[in-house]
Design a protein around this motif. Structure first.
Motif, PDB file in Angstrom:
ATOM      1  N   THR A 167       5.933   5.565 -13.324  1.00 46.27           N
ATOM      2  CA  THR A 167       5.893   4.851 -14.596  1.00 46.27           C
ATOM      3  C   THR A 167       4.695   3.907 -14.736  1.00 46.27           C
ATOM      4  N   LEU A 168       4.105   3.502 -13.610  1.00 48.94           N
ATOM      5  CA  LEU A 168       2.985   2.549 -13.650  1.00 48.94           C
ATOM      6  C   LEU A 168       1.784   3.065 -12.850  1.00 48.94           C
ATOM      7  N   PRO A 169       1.343   4.294 -13.095  1.00 47.64           N
ATOM      8  CA  PRO A 169       0.243   4.839 -12.286  1.00 47.64           C
ATOM      9  C   PRO A 169      -1.091   4.129 -12.517  1.00 47.64           C
ATOM     10  N   ASP A 170      -1.233   3.502 -13.685  1.00 48.75           N
ATOM     11  CA  ASP A 170      -2.495   2.858 -14.041  1.00 48.75           C
ATOM     12  C   ASP A 170      -2.447   1.338 -13.969  1.00 48.75           C
ATOM     13  N   LEU A 171      -1.331   0.785 -13.492  1.00 46.90           N
ATOM     14  CA  LEU A 171      -1.173  -0.674 -13.403  1.00 46.90           C
ATOM     15  C   LEU A 171      -0.893  -1.050 -11.952  1.00 46.90           C
ATOM     16  N   ALA A 172      -1.936  -1.079 -11.138  1.00 49.05           N
ATOM     17  CA  ALA A 172      -1.759  -1.267  -9.697  1.00 49.05           C
ATOM     18  C   ALA A 172      -1.096  -2.587  -9.348  1.00 49.05           C
ATOM     19  N   GLU A 173      -1.516  -3.681 -10.004  1.00 50.27           N
ATOM     20  CA  GLU A 173      -0.950  -4.981  -9.659  1.00 50.27           C
ATOM     21  C   GLU A 173       0.539  -5.044  -9.964  1.00 50.27           C
ATOM     22  N   ARG A 175       2.514  -2.499 -10.276  1.00 53.78           N
ATOM     23  CA  ARG A 175       3.181  -1.530  -9.405  1.00 53.78           C
ATOM     24  C   ARG A 175       3.490  -2.151  -8.046  1.00 53.78           C
ATOM     25  N   ILE A 176       2.556  -2.911  -7.505  1.00 52.81           N
ATOM     26  CA  ILE A 176       2.779  -3.565  -6.217  1.00 52.81           C
ATOM     27  C   ILE A 176       3.953  -4.540  -6.305  1.00 52.81           C
ATOM     28  N   GLY A 177       4.026  -5.274  -7.412  1.00 53.24           N
ATOM     29  CA  GLY A 177       5.146  -6.196  -7.596  1.00 53.24           C
ATOM     30  C   GLY A 177       6.470  -5.470  -7.615  1.00 53.24           C
ATOM     31  N   VAL A 178       6.523  -4.313  -8.282  1.00 52.43           N
ATOM     32  CA  VAL A 178       7.753  -3.519  -8.330  1.00 52.43           C
ATOM     33  C   VAL A 178       8.108  -2.995  -6.940  1.00 52.43           C
ATOM     34  N   VAL A 179       7.110  -2.536  -6.187  1.00 51.78           N
ATOM     35  CA  VAL A 179       7.355  -2.051  -4.821  1.00 51.78           C
ATOM     36  C   VAL A 179       7.901  -3.178  -3.946  1.00 51.78           C
ATOM     37  N   ALA A 220       8.234  -7.711   6.123  1.00 51.58           N
ATOM     38  CA  ALA A 220       6.772  -7.816   6.252  1.00 51.58           C
ATOM     39  C   ALA A 220       6.119  -6.510   6.703  1.00 51.58           C
ATOM     40  N   PRO A 221       6.575  -5.869   7.806  1.00 52.53           N
ATOM     41  CA  PRO A 221       5.925  -4.615   8.204  1.00 52.53           C
ATOM     42  C   PRO A 221       6.118  -3.492   7.195  1.00 52.53           C
ATOM     43  N   MET A 222       7.290  -3.430   6.538  1.00 55.44           N
ATOM     44  CA  MET A 222       7.509  -2.392   5.537  1.00 55.44           C
ATOM     45  C   MET A 222       6.634  -2.618   4.312  1.00 55.44           C
ATOM     46  N   ALA A 223       6.422  -3.896   3.946  1.00 54.66           N
ATOM     47  CA  ALA A 223       5.544  -4.197   2.815  1.00 54.66           C
ATOM     48  C   ALA A 223       4.119  -3.750   3.115  1.00 54.66           C
ATOM     49  N   LEU A 224       3.665  -4.006   4.336  1.00 48.65           N
ATOM     50  CA  LEU A 224       2.330  -3.547   4.736  1.00 48.65           C
ATOM     51  C   LEU A 224       2.228  -2.025   4.658  1.00 48.65           C
ATOM     52  N   TRP A 225       3.251  -1.364   5.160  1.00 51.10           N
ATOM     53  CA  TRP A 225       3.256   0.099   5.192  1.00 51.10           C
ATOM     54  C   TRP A 225       3.280   0.684   3.777  1.00 51.10           C
ATOM     55  N   PHE A 226       4.158   0.194   2.924  1.00 45.28           N
ATOM     56  CA  PHE A 226       4.310   0.749   1.584  1.00 45.28           C
ATOM     57  C   PHE A 226       3.115   0.441   0.694  1.00 45.28           C
ATOM     58  N   ILE A 227       2.550  -0.759   0.819  1.00 47.28           N
ATOM     59  CA  ILE A 227       1.482  -1.166  -0.090  1.00 47.28           C
ATOM     60  C   ILE A 227       0.108  -0.734   0.413  1.00 47.28           C
ATOM     61  N   ASN A 228      -0.179  -1.016   1.678  1.00 51.02           N
ATOM     62  CA  ASN A 228      -1.523  -0.726   2.189  1.00 51.02           C
ATOM     63  C   ASN A 228      -1.684   0.704   2.686  1.00 51.02           C
ATOM     64  N   VAL A 229      -0.645   1.289   3.271  1.00 55.12           N
ATOM     65  CA  VAL A 229      -0.762   2.621   3.869  1.00 55.12           C
ATOM     66  C   VAL A 229      -0.330   3.715   2.900  1.00 55.12           C
ATOM     67  N   ILE A 230       0.939   3.691   2.469  1.00 54.59           N
ATOM     68  CA  ILE A 230       1.448   4.760   1.608  1.00 54.59           C
ATOM     69  C   ILE A 230       0.777   4.737   0.246  1.00 54.59           C
ATOM     70  N   GLY A 232      -1.953   3.129  -0.506  1.00 51.87           N
ATOM     71  CA  GLY A 232      -3.405   3.139  -0.369  1.00 51.87           C
ATOM     72  C   GLY A 232      -4.106   2.061  -1.162  1.00 51.87           C
ATOM     73  N   ASP A 233      -3.379   0.978  -1.476  1.00 52.19           N
ATOM     74  CA  ASP A 233      -3.971  -0.118  -2.241  1.00 52.19           C
ATOM     75  C   ASP A 233      -4.598  -1.129  -1.286  1.00 52.19           C
ATOM     76  N   HIS A 234      -5.719  -0.775  -0.695  1.00 53.92           N
ATOM     77  CA  HIS A 234      -6.371  -1.660   0.272  1.00 53.92           C
ATOM     78  C   HIS A 234      -7.031  -2.859  -0.401  1.00 53.92           C
ATOM     79  N   THR A 235      -7.236  -2.748  -1.710  1.00 51.99           N
ATOM     80  CA  THR A 235      -7.820  -3.875  -2.432  1.00 51.99           C
ATOM     81  C   THR A 235      -6.865  -5.071  -2.423  1.00 51.99           C
ATOM     82  N   PHE A 236      -5.566  -4.761  -2.440  1.00 51.62           N
ATOM     83  CA  PHE A 236      -4.553  -5.808  -2.481  1.00 51.62           C
ATOM     84  C   PHE A 236      -3.920  -5.917  -1.095  1.00 51.62           C
ATOM     85  N   HIS A 237      -4.632  -6.532  -0.190  1.00 55.61           N
ATOM     86  CA  HIS A 237      -4.198  -6.598   1.204  1.00 55.61           C
ATOM     87  C   HIS A 237      -3.054  -7.583   1.367  1.00 55.61           C
TER      88      HIS A 237
END
Length: 430
Positions: A167-173, A175-179, A220-230, A232-237
Motif C-alpha cells: 500500500t505504501l511502495p512510494d512512501l518509504a518513511e 512505510r518504515i513507521g508502519v513496519v 531491536a534486532p528484528m527492526a534492524l533486520w526488517f528495515i535495513n536488510v529485508i 533494503g532501506d539503508h538510507t534510514f539506518h
C-alpha cells in the motif's frame, strides 16, 4: 468457583434429541464471572446488561458500548481531538516546538519521555501476576504460548511488512513507521478487547507478559533486520544500541513499575482495594497517550498540513493488517478447537489469540520512533496513526466475535445444530 446446573429443555425431551445438554450440566464460572459454555462456545453472562447483549446482533452492538468505560468508548474521538489540538498548537504557536524540545533524555524530549512511560504503567499494573504460578501448571497455557509466539513473532510482522509494501511502495518513511508498528506486539488495549469479547483474561495476561519480555530482547534486532536488510532501506539506518536502549526504557521501566505497584498494593491493602485503585489509576494511560499525540502532532504540524494524502494513506495498511490477522487467527483456533476439542482451545482462546495477534503496541512503536528518528519525523507520524485505526476496527471485531461465536461449534463431539441449541439453553438459564 460457583456452580450452576442447566436442566434439559422440554423441547429437546419431546424430540428425543440426543443432546448432552439434556442431562444436568455442571457449569463453572470463569475468572471474569461468566458461565462456561459446555461445548467451549461463548460464555454466558448473568447480568441484565449482558442479557441484552445475548438477545440479537443489535443488542450485542448496543451493550458492547455500554460494557466499556466512557473513556474507552470515546477514545477515537479523543485521539482525533488531540491530533487537531496538536496541529493547531504547532501551526499557530511558533515557540511551542522549541520549548517542547528544550530538555531531552537519551535523545527524546522530556515532554515525551514522561507520558511514554506513564501510559504503560497502569496497563501493566492491571495484569494479575499473582495467578501465574497456577496457570503455568496447566497444559493449555503452554499450547497457547506456543501458537502465540508463532503468530506474533513470525506471521504478524511479515504480514504487516507485506501490507506496508503493498500500500505504501512510494512512501518509504511512512512505510518504515508502519513496519515498526508491526514489530511491536500488543500488550496494551488488547486486555480491553478480550474482556469485551469474553475471552480468557488470565491466559491473555500471561501472553501479554511474555510478549513484553520478548520485545525487550527481540524488537531491536528484528527492526534492524526488517528495515535495513529485508526492506533494503539503508538510507534510514536503525541503530541497534539506540533502539535497544529505547525498548529497555519504555518497556522495562513501566513493566517493573507495574509489577512492584500491583504486588505491593496487593500485600498492603488487599485485592478489593487494589481494584478500586485501578479504576482511578487506569485513566492515566489514556491521558498520557493523548499527551504523546498532542506533542508529536505539535512537532509535525507543518508536515501534516503539507502531506495530508500520505497521512491518510497510512491508514490502509494498518486496517488491512487488523482485519486479515484477526480473521486468520480466529479461524485457525476454531479449526484447532473442532479438530482437537474445547479443553485446550475453544471460543475464549480464539478471542485471546485473535486480538493479541491482530493488534499492536503503538506506545512502544511511538517511543522507539521518537528515540530513533525524532518527534518530527515522518516515521514517527506513521506510528501515531495506529491508535486512531485500532480502536474502531477492533471494537467492531469484538462485536463480530460475539455474534459469529454463538453460531459456530467449538468441540469435536457435536454438530453445529447441537452447539446452537446448547448455547440457547445455557444463555436461557444464565
Amino acid at each position: 468457583m460457583s456452580e450452576l446446573h442447566v436442566p434439559k429443555t422440554e423441547k429437546a425431551r419431546k424430540r428425543n434429541i440426543d443432546l448432552e445438554v439434556e442431562e444436568p450440566i455442571l457449569q463453572q464460572r470463569t475468572a471474569d464471572g461468566y458461565l462456561q459454555h459446555p461445548y467451549g462456545g461463548v460464555p454466558a453472562a448473568h447480568s441484565a446488561l449482558d442479557e441484552a447483549r445475548q438477545s440479537d446482533a443489535k443488542g450485542v452492538a448496543k451493550s458492547l458500548l455500554l460494557s466499556i468505560g466512557w473513556l474507552d468508548r470515546l477514545l477515537s474521538l479523543f485521539i482525533i481531538l488531540a491530533m487537531i489540538l496538536g496541529v493547531i498548537i504547532g501551526e499557530f504557536a511558533p515557540n511551542a516546538k522549541p520549548n517542547l524540545d528544550a530538555r531531552t533524555f537519551k535523545g527524546v524530549p522530556v515532554s515525551l519521555t514522561v507520558p511514554l512511560i506513564t501510559m504503560m504503567w497502569p496497563i501493566l499494573t492491571a495484569v494479575k501476576y499473582e495467578r501465574f504460578p497456577d496457570l503455568f501448571q496447566t497444559r493449555r497455557i503452554w499450547y497457547q504460548l506456543a501458537i502465540s509466539l508463532f503468530l506474533n513473532w513470525i506471521i504478524g510482522p511479515f504480514l504487516m511488512l507485506g501490507a506496508a509494501w503493498a500500500t505504501l511502495p512510494d512512501l518509504a518513511e511512512y512505510r518504515i513507521g508502519v513496519v515498526m508498528v508491526g514489530l511491536a506486539r500488543c500488550i496494551a488495549m488488547v486486555m480491553i478487547w478480550v474482556k469485551i469479547a469474553r475471552g480468557d483474561s488470565d491466559t491473555c495476561a500471561i501472553i501479554v507478559i511474555v510478549n513484553s519480555l520478548l520485545q525487550m530482547v527481540l524488537y531491536a534486532p528484528m527492526a534492524l533486520w526488517f528495515i535495513n536488510v529485508i526492506s533494503g532501506d539503508h538510507t534510514f539506518h536503525l541503530d541497534y544500541p539506540k533502539t535497544a536502549t529505547a525498548v529497555g526504557i519504555y518497556m522495562g521501566i513501566p513493566l517493573a513499575a507495574g509489577i512492584v505497584t500491583r504486588l505491593s498494593l496487593l500485600y498492603l491493602v488487599g485485592e478489593a482495594r487494589l481494584k478500586k485503585f485501578l479504576v482511578y489509576f487506569q485513566p492515566l494511560s489514556l491521558v498520557s497517550l493523548l499527551c504523546v499525540i498532542i506533542v508529536i502532532f505539535a512537532s509535525q504540524a507543518k508536515q501534516i498540513l503539507h502531506n495530508l494524502g500520505p497521512v491518510f494513506r497510512t491508514i490502509a495498511p494498518l486496517a488491512l493488517y487488523f482485519a486479515l490477522m484477526w480473521t486468520f487467527t480466529f479461524a485457525l483456533i476454531w479449526f484447532l478447537s473442532v479438530r482437537f476439542g474445547k479443553e485446550e482451545w475453544g471460543y475464549q482462546m480464539a478471542v485471546v489469540q485473535a486480538f493479541v495477534a491482530g493488534s499492536n503496541n503503538f506506545e512502544l512503536a511511538i517511543a522507539v520512533a521518537v528515540a530513533t528518528y525524532g518527534a518530527d519525523a515522518k516515521q514517527t507520524l506513521a506510528t501515531t496513526i495506529g491508535p486512531l485505526v485500532e480502536v474502531p476496527v477492533l471494537l467492531t471485531l469484538s462485536w463480530i466475535a460475539l455474534v459469529i461465536g454463538r453460531r459456530m461449534r467449538w468441540d469435536v463431539a457435536i454438530s453445529r445444530q447441537q452447539a446452537r441449541r446448547a448455547t440457547k439453553e445455557v444463555h436461557r438459564n444464565a
